[in-house]
Design a protein around this motif. Structure first.
Motif, PDB file in Angstrom:
ATOM      1  N   GLY A 155     -11.405 -10.359   6.497  1.00  0.00           N
ATOM      2  CA  GLY A 155     -10.411 -10.349   7.700  1.00  0.00           C
ATOM      3  C   GLY A 155     -11.043 -10.073   9.030  1.00  0.00           C
ATOM      4  N   LYS A 156     -10.086  -9.838  10.012  1.00  0.00           N
ATOM      5  CA  LYS A 156     -10.525  -9.424  11.331  1.00  0.00           C
ATOM      6  C   LYS A 156      -9.654  -8.390  11.962  1.00  0.00           C
ATOM      7  N   ARG A 314      -3.489  -5.006   6.625  1.00  0.00           N
ATOM      8  CA  ARG A 314      -3.135  -6.342   5.887  1.00  0.00           C
ATOM      9  C   ARG A 314      -4.305  -6.848   4.845  1.00  0.00           C
ATOM     10  N   ALA A 315      -5.373  -6.970   5.867  1.00  0.00           N
ATOM     11  CA  ALA A 315      -6.714  -7.534   5.125  1.00  0.00           C
ATOM     12  C   ALA A 315      -7.057  -6.580   3.793  1.00  0.00           C
ATOM     13  N   VAL A 316      -7.161  -5.344   3.905  1.00  0.00           N
ATOM     14  CA  VAL A 316      -7.540  -4.545   2.968  1.00  0.00           C
ATOM     15  C   VAL A 316      -6.574  -4.726   1.708  1.00  0.00           C
ATOM     16  N   PHE A 319      -6.956  -8.111   0.425  1.00  0.00           N
ATOM     17  CA  PHE A 319      -8.385  -7.936  -0.433  1.00  0.00           C
ATOM     18  C   PHE A 319      -8.386  -7.324  -1.785  1.00  0.00           C
ATOM     19  N   THR A 320      -7.625  -6.288  -1.840  1.00  0.00           N
ATOM     20  CA  THR A 320      -7.159  -5.634  -3.331  1.00  0.00           C
ATOM     21  C   THR A 320      -6.438  -6.548  -4.067  1.00  0.00           C
ATOM     22  N   ARG A 321      -5.424  -7.148  -3.554  1.00  0.00           N
ATOM     23  CA  ARG A 321      -4.663  -8.044  -3.988  1.00  0.00           C
ATOM     24  C   ARG A 321      -5.268  -9.177  -4.998  1.00  0.00           C
ATOM     25  N   ARG A 322      -6.376  -9.837  -4.220  1.00  0.00           N
ATOM     26  CA  ARG A 322      -7.224 -10.862  -4.855  1.00  0.00           C
ATOM     27  C   ARG A 322      -8.091 -10.580  -6.020  1.00  0.00           C
ATOM     28  N   ALA A 372       0.854  13.551   4.987  1.00  0.00           N
ATOM     29  CA  ALA A 372      -0.638  13.143   4.564  1.00  0.00           C
ATOM     30  C   ALA A 372      -0.360  12.636   3.098  1.00  0.00           C
ATOM     31  N   SER A 373       0.559  12.710   2.413  1.00  0.00           N
ATOM     32  CA  SER A 373       0.705  12.247   1.282  1.00  0.00           C
ATOM     33  C   SER A 373       1.265  10.896   0.950  1.00  0.00           C
ATOM     34  N   TYR A 374       1.658  10.323   2.352  1.00  0.00           N
ATOM     35  CA  TYR A 374       2.648   9.095   2.442  1.00  0.00           C
ATOM     36  C   TYR A 374       1.785   7.849   2.892  1.00  0.00           C
ATOM     37  N   ALA A 375       1.991   6.590   2.354  1.00  0.00           N
ATOM     38  CA  ALA A 375       1.477   5.327   3.034  1.00  0.00           C
ATOM     39  C   ALA A 375      -0.108   5.309   3.216  1.00  0.00           C
ATOM     40  N   GLY A 376      -0.844   6.081   2.437  1.00  0.00           N
ATOM     41  CA  GLY A 376      -2.022   5.791   2.521  1.00  0.00           C
ATOM     42  C   GLY A 376      -2.816   4.759   1.506  1.00  0.00           C
ATOM     43  N   TYR A 377      -4.047   4.277   1.703  1.00  0.00           N
ATOM     44  CA  TYR A 377      -4.547   2.976   0.938  1.00  0.00           C
ATOM     45  C   TYR A 377      -4.532   3.574  -0.491  1.00  0.00           C
ATOM     46  N   LYS A 378      -5.001   4.989  -0.869  1.00  0.00           N
ATOM     47  CA  LYS A 378      -5.245   5.091  -2.341  1.00  0.00           C
ATOM     48  C   LYS A 378      -3.571   5.410  -2.892  1.00  0.00           C
ATOM     49  N   ASP A 379      -2.762   5.636  -1.984  1.00  0.00           N
ATOM     50  CA  ASP A 379      -1.450   5.962  -2.485  1.00  0.00           C
ATOM     51  C   ASP A 379      -0.667   4.624  -2.846  1.00  0.00           C
ATOM     52  N   TRP A 380      -0.800   3.712  -2.005  1.00  0.00           N
ATOM     53  CA  TRP A 380      -0.477   2.146  -2.091  1.00  0.00           C
ATOM     54  C   TRP A 380      -1.103   1.764  -3.721  1.00  0.00           C
TER      55      TRP A 380
END
Length: 423
Positions: A155-156, A314-316, A319-322, A372-380
């Motif tokens: 993505g960009k 959104r790109a990350v 990318f994970t979803r795909r 710090a425990s909310y809404a991070g990439y590894k959390d998602w």
């Protein structure tokens, strides 16, 4: 590239200083300041390469330096050339040249044929401030040396910079490593880039790293790496705010009137903290903002107007979803700690794997609390897939960590990066 001369300062000066030292000249401290010693080193380089020794890096000198920055030269075969002679002339090796030219018959070189010749130096420097431009050039250099690497764009960024990914391996076990969600934490980008280079080199040479069979990992796993999730923020921290930035006035306001972003700015260029912008208890992150004095865009902890509002997050996520990642690592700094859980949704094996990571890195295994425990990439990732996801906090001290910590950080994490692909 801008003209560099006595008195010039910047990350581009630092890059040239690092290159000069790497190829045998002494520019003095690698500090991004074009001082008299750097000028003398440039003049000696110019003399040795038939250039006017004026100590200024203009278009002609840069033209000679650019292949060295990329790590390879483009060469046209002449009568009498052999792979062995070319390797000696360019301080390279036959293996490096053959690897970089998979379609060329090394025993039947054709006059006029163009080939790539890698120099006998590494591509990724680990003693400099690591900007997007440097990373982009390094990716080009690595892809040329190791054409078996897959390089793509996920993505960009807000300002249109490419969010590059590199794939190591072609096996069914897919894992994903990313770095520099946070701008001050740019040291995680050269960490991942140096791992890519060392892994590719070991694969070419058919040798192990720390007892791990790299060829076996290549066949078993596909390691996807996005080394710089937040390139706009990283460049803001390292290169400062440029007049042409479309958010110029906004950024100054969001930064409380200051033009200095080098020690405070974690967010992307719109003032959104990308690691609070994923849909994992995002509303709780939003509600906690006032407790931290956050009331809108700014240096850190602003979660954005809604989850995945930013093109980078959104790109990350897309990318994970795909893909079908079994495990993810999100690299941050600092603290020498590994966070492994989210709302007790991680599978039981996640803690076992985390304990292995802790053992090989020396980092503490822990769980995050509060905002710090909310809404991070590894959390998602854990929430969505119920698979192992980890935030790795490298180094110690205060962000941005000094590049002098790099060697220790890399030493702590190399085996972890290998282990994550096979565990």
């Amino acid at each position: 590239m801008r003209v560099l001369r006595l008195g010039t300062k910047g990350t581009d000066v630092m890059e040239i200083q690092a290159l000069l030292r790497k190829i045998g000249y002494d520019p003095g401290p690698i500090d991004g300041i074009f001082g008299p010693q750097t000028q003398q080193a440039v003049m000696q380089f110019q003399r040795d390469n038939g250039l006017t020794p004026d100590g200024i890096i203009g278009p002609n000198t840069y033209r000679v330096l650019e292949p060295l920055l990329l790590g390879y030269a483009t060469y046209e075969i002449r009568p009498g050339d052999t792979m062995y002679n070319l390797a000696r002339r360019y301080y390279s090796s036959v293996l490096k040249i053959v690897t970089a030219n998979p379609t060329v018959n090394p025993y039947n070189l054709q006059i006029g044929q163009q080939i790539l010749i890698p120099y006998g130096i590494d591509v990724v420097d680990t003693n400099i401030d690591y900007t997007y431009e440097i990373m982009e050039r390094d990716i080009q250099g690595l892809k040329a040396r190791y054409p078996f690497l897959e390089v793509g764009i996920a993505g960009k960024s807000v300002l249109g910079k490419n969010l590059y990914y590199i794939r190591l391996g072609n096996g069914p076990n897919q894992v994903f490593y990313n770095g520099a969600h946070h701008a001050l934490e740019w040291i995680t980008s050269p960490l991942l880039m140096k791992f890519i280079e060392n892994f590719a080199k070991a694969y070419m040479e058919e040798r192990n790293i720390r007892g791990y069979d790299v060829r076996d990992i290549w066949d078993q796993s596909s390691i996807y790496i996005m080394p710089m999730v937040n390139p706009d923020g990283v460049d803001l921290v390292l290169n400062g705010l440029q007049r042409g930035n479309p958010f110029y006035e906004d950024l100054i306001r969001w930064n409380r009137g200051s033009l200095d972003f080098s020690e405070v700015w974690q967010a992307n260029i719109r003032g959104v903290d990308l690691n609070h912008n994923y849909d994992a208890l995002w509303q709780l992150s939003k509600e906690a903002e006032p407790l931290y004095g956050v009331y809108g865009p700014g240096p850190t902890r602003y979660s954005g107007p809604y989850p995945e509002s930013e093109p980078e997050s959104r790109a990350v996520a897309d990318f994970t979803r795909r893909r079908n990642f079994r495990l993810v690592l999100a690299y941050h700094s600092q603290g020498e700690v590994i966070y492994w859980n989210f709302q007790n949704l991680a599978p039981p094996v996640a803690r076992t794997i985390g304990e292995l990571f802790s053992r090989v890195s020396g980092y503490t295994l822990d769980e995050a609390y509060g905002i710090a425990s909310y809404a991070g990439y590894k959390d998602w990732f854990i929430q969505e897939y119920r698979r192992p996801g980890y935030t790795i906090e490298v180094g110690s001290g205060r962000n941005p960590l000094p590049i002098e910590q790099f060697d220790q950080i890399y030493n702590d994490n190399e085996e972890l990066l290998l282990l994550a692909a096979v565990v």
